[in-house]
Design a protein around this motif. Sequence first.
Motif, PDB file in Angstrom:
ATOM      1  N   GLN A  47      -5.156   4.056   4.960  1.00  0.00           N
ATOM      2  CA  GLN A  47      -4.883   2.765   5.857  1.00  0.00           C
ATOM      3  C   GLN A  47      -5.217   3.186   7.353  1.00  0.00           C
ATOM      4  OE1 GLN A  47      -4.222   0.281   3.415  1.00  0.00           O
ATOM      5  NE2 GLN A  47      -3.064  -0.499   5.539  1.00  0.00           N
ATOM      6  N   PRO A  52      -7.612  -0.787   4.114  1.00  0.00           N
ATOM      7  CA  PRO A  52      -8.203   0.589   3.782  1.00  0.00           C
ATOM      8  C   PRO A  52      -9.515   0.794   4.193  1.00  0.00           C
ATOM      9  CG  PRO A  52      -7.127  -0.801   1.788  1.00  0.00           C
ATOM     10  CD  PRO A  52      -7.441  -1.472   2.734  1.00  0.00           C
ATOM     11  N   THR A  77       0.940  -1.166   0.003  1.00  0.00           N
ATOM     12  CA  THR A  77      -0.033  -0.052   0.126  1.00  0.00           C
ATOM     13  C   THR A  77       0.826   1.245   0.045  1.00  0.00           C
ATOM     14  OG1 THR A  77      -1.511  -1.101   1.110  1.00  0.00           O
ATOM     15  CG2 THR A  77      -1.754   1.015   1.039  1.00  0.00           C
TER      16      THR A  77
END
Length: 438
Positions: free
Chosen positions: A147, A154, A112
């Motif tokens: 996050q 998410p 991410t």
Amino acid sequence: MSVQQSKPKQKKVKAKKDDAGYASGEFSLDWDVDSYKTEYESDEHWDLRRSFMLAHKDRFEEDRLVCLAQTFVNMEFMGCKYPSATMLLVAELSKEIAAEFRQKREQRLKRTFVSASDAAEQRAKGRRAPPLSSSGSPEDSSNINRQCFGGGDPIDLYQDLRFGRLIVYLAGGRCSLQNSCQIANVKYEERDSREQPLSDNTKCAEILVNDEVIATGQGESLKAAKKAAYKQAHLTIQSYCYSIKLNATRDTIKVEKNKDGVKIKVTNESADSPGDPKLDPSNKGYHMMRLMGWTGGGLGRLKQGREEPVCYLLKNNRNGLGLINTKGNFADYRKLIENYVRSDDIRDMQFEPTFSKEERSTLHQIARRFGLRSASYGSGESRRLLITKKIDYGTILTEVLLRRNPKFCDRYFVHVPMQKAHLFPGHVADLEMDDACE
């Protein structure tokens, strides 16, 4: 002769020796772990707590195991501390579960987040790095996710909300809820109450969203009953939906004309802001700003409220905006607004009463051609024109809650529903609307 049906026996087990002090005698296993999932608990928290309870269901009594599972989650996500004996027990019981969870979280973090060097390079170039999908390609801004603290999944802003993507924009008095429902394609209705009988002295009304009654009210007339129902609906809907309200003291681009041409500066007094915009301890907005970390002074993370002219809007040719030639003036006004549209500035443009009625009418037309919102406020010699960019409500939520964009945070107040309060604790104060029930 009737045969009596015997009730199924509950499955019971005996406490193991190594569990002495935490279970006594026999205890039942006939209880549902999933019944302990709370309405506002995130999926990540619940999955971890559930795994803990399922792993040790045959070792502890129900109440004791539920408490241990919650203790484990509190330690893992929030760093809570407990007596040494309790922490050692939980650490031993959760050894494998915690190791697996931390490994998955580390993998998500690697997928991410961009590297620190990439982020630093983007900041040095003065632009924001676009979010990357799992394939490494930039995603559309409407799909941006942030996050959770600790590297969770998410955030889905609308997951499991009662009314889906309904966002209430607190403007327009009694019409705000109806307008917001219309934008979100959600059914809205105000009607006579069908459950409570009407009388000569008392009338009853109810408000429905998606055919679901969310508020009722009573009054001497049907109008009064609907007004009372709306007061209740205004409070109820904020518990289940996001609410957005303009900051009354937001920065506004003030455009004023005089004999020397057009003067542009920044002000925090907007034409559509009722009453005294100053925040003081008696003001609801004052407390909301305090909850978001405001300690006084200029708005913005760095108290960077700008007072200098907005240079990119100024003309740079030799004619000047004060030219008597009307057609020339209107061409300059069009260029002024065009520059505003092309910029990333989201502040309002406020044209002062020094502009004539004909000029304001032309500015209205220019604004519509560029897809802007325009409205006039005041009367007579105090008439002002406000031109604003149209920004969809979903973008506002993304920029305020996920990106924490200072431009949007200075302009909008956002209230989150109860279900998302644990994710955005700085946005839980209810928002009041001016003339909400008039």
